[in-house]
Enzyme design. Structure first.
Site, PDB file in Angstrom:
ATOM      1  N   ASP A   1     -28.149 -52.188  33.591  1.00 46.72           N
ATOM      2  CA  ASP A   1     -26.945 -51.397  33.825  1.00 46.72           C
ATOM      3  C   ASP A   1     -27.177 -50.605  35.108  1.00 46.72           C
ATOM      4  OD1 ASP A   1     -24.535 -50.186  33.575  1.00 46.72           O
ATOM      5  OD2 ASP A   1     -25.076 -48.880  31.913  1.00 46.72           O
TER       6      ASP A   1
ATOM      7  N   ASP B   1     -19.465 -49.651  38.228  1.00 47.85           N
ATOM      8  CA  ASP B   1     -18.047 -49.512  37.894  1.00 47.85           C
ATOM      9  C   ASP B   1     -17.778 -48.133  37.309  1.00 47.85           C
ATOM     10  OD1 ASP B   1     -19.719 -50.866  35.758  1.00 47.85           O
ATOM     11  OD2 ASP B   1     -18.015 -50.201  34.568  1.00 47.85           O
TER      12      ASP B   1
ATOM     13  N   CYS C   1     -32.570 -56.131   1.633  1.00 48.10           N
ATOM     14  CA  CYS C   1     -32.944 -56.878   2.829  1.00 48.10           C
ATOM     15  C   CYS C   1     -34.353 -57.411   2.609  1.00 48.10           C
ATOM     16  CB  CYS C   1     -32.891 -55.952   4.054  1.00 48.10           C
ATOM     17  SG  CYS C   1     -33.562 -56.661   5.573  1.00 48.10           S
TER      18      CYS C   1
ATOM     19  N   CYS D   1     -36.406 -58.393   5.378  1.00 51.52           N
ATOM     20  CA  CYS D   1     -37.139 -58.392   6.639  1.00 51.52           C
ATOM     21  C   CYS D   1     -38.554 -57.867   6.393  1.00 51.52           C
ATOM     22  CB  CYS D   1     -36.404 -57.552   7.680  1.00 51.52           C
ATOM     23  SG  CYS D   1     -36.591 -55.759   7.468  1.00 51.52           S
TER      24      CYS D   1
ATOM     25  N   CYS E   1     -38.590 -54.173   5.159  1.00 51.98           N
ATOM     26  CA  CYS E   1     -38.035 -53.966   3.817  1.00 51.98           C
ATOM     27  C   CYS E   1     -38.854 -54.667   2.743  1.00 51.98           C
ATOM     28  CB  CYS E   1     -36.584 -54.442   3.776  1.00 51.98           C
ATOM     29  SG  CYS E   1     -35.503 -53.501   4.881  1.00 51.98           S
TER      30      CYS E   1
END
EC number: 2.4.2.48
Length: 655
Positions: free
Chosen positions: A89, A124, A281, A283, A286
């Site tokens: 960015d 921008d 979960c 993962c 977890c």
């Protein structure tokens, strides 16, 4: 940079994005990485394991002396510890938050090039939502001015970095359209849609959806679209269905700081779930801790582990979306996700305003059946397309009827019907009418619909009434038979006429698929069919010499032409319909039956939809080959890389 589509559903696409020899499969998420390694919560080992592309902030790097020195000496990849694609960015985020940045627009472009960024971003101006129009217009003009200057600088100096051209315009949809049009003219490599984070923070998903669509409609289809700042997995499915390819997420880390636990259905606070026996979960985090154990850890360790979980669940949802695209079930996943929050459902409902545009990108056939999951399903592209294609059939006499919901599909296999030249239209609560003679074609027998409420039926009734009015004008009211007239007619027909019902079925299927009368009256008496010995269903269509014209594909019952069938289609369908025109360089390859790539396409039928059967021709409309188009009529004209038509066969020149 190259970008090609591999699989698709809705406006979503699995694509291969090649940047500096590094491949990224889209859609994907770019984890936001702090340029200072000491401030990065999740280890770069895990980031390298999960991500093919990351995004970091060039402005922070530029303003922090020791980071700038390392980046300028060794490059951004060494600073971050990531060898794959790095996007930066430019400071626009800081500009949006703080109102000012201490760098010139061209200076930050030069810096991004100097430190070896793969994809840089123009500086921008991220105009917030709901500002007065004068400000939005003024800031958009400044963004466009900077965009033009950035492209000119890149070209003049021969910069290697690719550039993001961010679409702005606040909540003014016409300004978003203008921004997209002007950015497209400048030829950026990737098109982010900016300044949507405040909207997402306020759960204004409807506004975000409209901004996405109004930007997409005017951006080139052959370039990826990045939804800047979208990091919550519960919005990914809808955003992908609307055509977004890239996302970036700082949410995995920001939410962890506040003890927030991400799921694909929303956000949970650790305090709320600490009494659960296990996390919802599987993962690594977890699976290793119970909620209570995780809650008891010190702040720093807890934050790191929560951030890791948040990252895992984010990538898991991206992978789930990719599988849905491959299966042709993305709309079903979207309809599941939008019921996670009323504001998401509101966003999905606004999509119907743009369904005519979205339908152009939705494949004509899918691996998965159409599942009706709520009134929103009534407005999906599959339904809209069928209702339009009903008018492709040639009607002479019509009998309209209903059948019990207990009758299995396809109806013609389970109804005791005397087959005549009368078109039997069976009322359907979602698709309006299912013509008896084409009832096997996708999605007419490949769908599941529950019993509908009266208010749902009323939506479809409007179409039914309108279509009957159209029929009356087309064939005359006397040719729409009531039950007594129909019964009298079939008795008369049975006694006095004979019909080749299989040939009539093929004729109607081809009318529905191509919109033209391919099998005329003369051919009706000559064609034969081959049925499966096990199922009894149509499998091949033969000419009078026993040569194959078409094969009936088992999963969707579309008619797939042989070489002789392709010649028949070419003869019966006027140019440019169902044509893909290639240049002279590709003629020989097409005749040899080799696939057609996008860079060789010079024209096409602009109404083509993805996965339709097409004819490959040269500029003189000589038939070269036949196959399945991967791209639609818009994309065929805009893409210059990747597969365009998967060729089934070529027509070699007889020497």
């Amino acid at each position: 940079m190259t970008f090609e589509i591999k699989h698709r559903d809705a406006m979503g696409r699995i694509g291969i994005l090649n940047i500096n020899g590094k491949k990224i499969e889209t859609p994907t998420i770019m984890p936001v990485i702090h340029p200072n390694p000491k401030k990065q919560i999740v280890s770069m080992d895990l980031i390298n394991k999960l991500a093919d592309v990351i995004i970091t902030n060039s402005y922070i790097t530029y303003k922090t002396k020791h980071l700038r020195e390392i980046a300028e000496e060794k490059g951004i990849h060494k600073l971050i510890g990531f060898d794959k694609v790095i996007v930066t960015d430019s400071g626009s985020f800081q500009l949006g938050v703080y109102g000012d940045v201490e760098v010139e627009p061209m200076e930050i472009i030069e810096f991004q090039e100097r430190i070896g960024v793969d994809v840089g971003t123009i500086l921008d101006i991220p105009t917030p939502p709901d500002v007065d129009r004068e400000r939005a217009e003024k800031e958009l003009e400044e963004t466009l001015k900077r965009a033009k200057a950035s492209i000119e600088l890149k070209e003049e100096r021969g910069f290697k970095l690719l550039l993001n051209g961010t679409v702005q315009g606040s909540t003014y949809l016409d300004l978003r359209q203008k921004s997209a049009k002007e950015m497209a003219k400048l030829g950026f490599d990737i098109y982010p849609i900016g300044a949507v984070v405040p909207l997402m923070e306020q759960y204004r998903y409807r506004d975000v959806a409209e901004i996405i669509i109004n930007s997409k409609m005017y951006l080139p289809t052959n370039k990826p679209v990045h939804l800047f700042g979208c990091g919550h997995p519960m919005f990914f499915a809808l955003a992908v269905a609307l055509g977004c390819d890239l996302f970036d997420s700082a949410a995995y880390a920001l939410y962890a700081k506040d003890d927030r636990y991400l799921t694909e259905r929303g956000t949970l606070h650790l305090e709320e779930i600490k009494d659960l026996k296990a996390f919802p979960c599987s993962c690594p985090v977890c699976s290793s801790y119970t909620p209570k154990e995780l809650a008891s850890l010190n702040k720093k360790e807890r934050e790191r582990l929560l951030a890791e979980h948040n990252l895992y669940v984010t990538f898991e949802e991206i992978n789930r979306i990719k599988q849905a695209i491959r299966d042709g079930s993305l709309w079903e996943l979207v309809e599941e996700r939008v019921r996670c929050h009323p504001k998401l459902l509101e966003a999905y409902r606004v999509v119907r305003k743009y369904i005519d545009y979205i339908e152009k990108f939705d494949p004509v056939t899918k691996k998965s059946a159409f599942f009706y999951t709520g009134i929103e399903s009534m407005f999906r592209p599959e339904v809209l397309r069928h209702k339009k294609r009903l008018k492709r059939l040639r009607y002479e006499k019509v009998y309209i009827t209903t059948v019990s919901s207990s009758i299995e599909k396809p109806y013609h296999e389970h109804l005791n019907v005397v087959e005549t030249d009368v078109d039997i239209l069976i009322k359907d609560p979602v698709f309006g009418f299912i013509p008896y003679y084409i009832d096997t074609v996708y999605p007419l027998s490949q769908h599941e619909i529950p019993e509908l409420f009266d208010y749902e039926k009323e939506i479809n009734k409007r179409f039914v009434d309108e279509f009957i009015d159209w029929l009356k004008k087309k064939i005359g009211e006397d040719n729409i038979l009531d039950i007594m007239t129909y019964n009298y007619y079939i008795n008369y027909f049975s006694a006095n006429k004979k019909i080749n019902a299989d040939a009539l079925r093929i004729r109607k299927m081809l009318q529905y698929q191509y919109g033209f009368d391919i099998i005329d009256d003369e051919l009706m008496n000559k064609i034969k069919v081959v049925r499966s010995k096990t199922t009894g269903r149509l499998r091949q269509v033969l000419d009078e010499n026993g040569e194959i014209l078409f094969s009936v594909r088992s999963n969707d019952n579309l008619l797939i032409p042989s070489e002789k069938g392709a010649k028949l289609l070419w003869k019966k369908i006027p140019f440019p319909k169902y044509r893909v025109v290639v240049n002279k360089e590709a003629e020989e390859f097409a005749r040899e039956g080799r696939n057609v790539f996008a860079k060789f396409v010079i024209d096409c039928d602009e109404e083509l939809r993805p996965y339709e059967e097409v004819l490959v021709v040269n500029e003189d409309d000589e038939l070269l080959a036949y196959g399945t188009t991967i791209l639609n009529g818009i994309e065929l004209r805009e893409f210059n890389y990747g597969l365009a038509v998967k060729v089934r066969g070529g027509l070699k020149i007889n020497k």
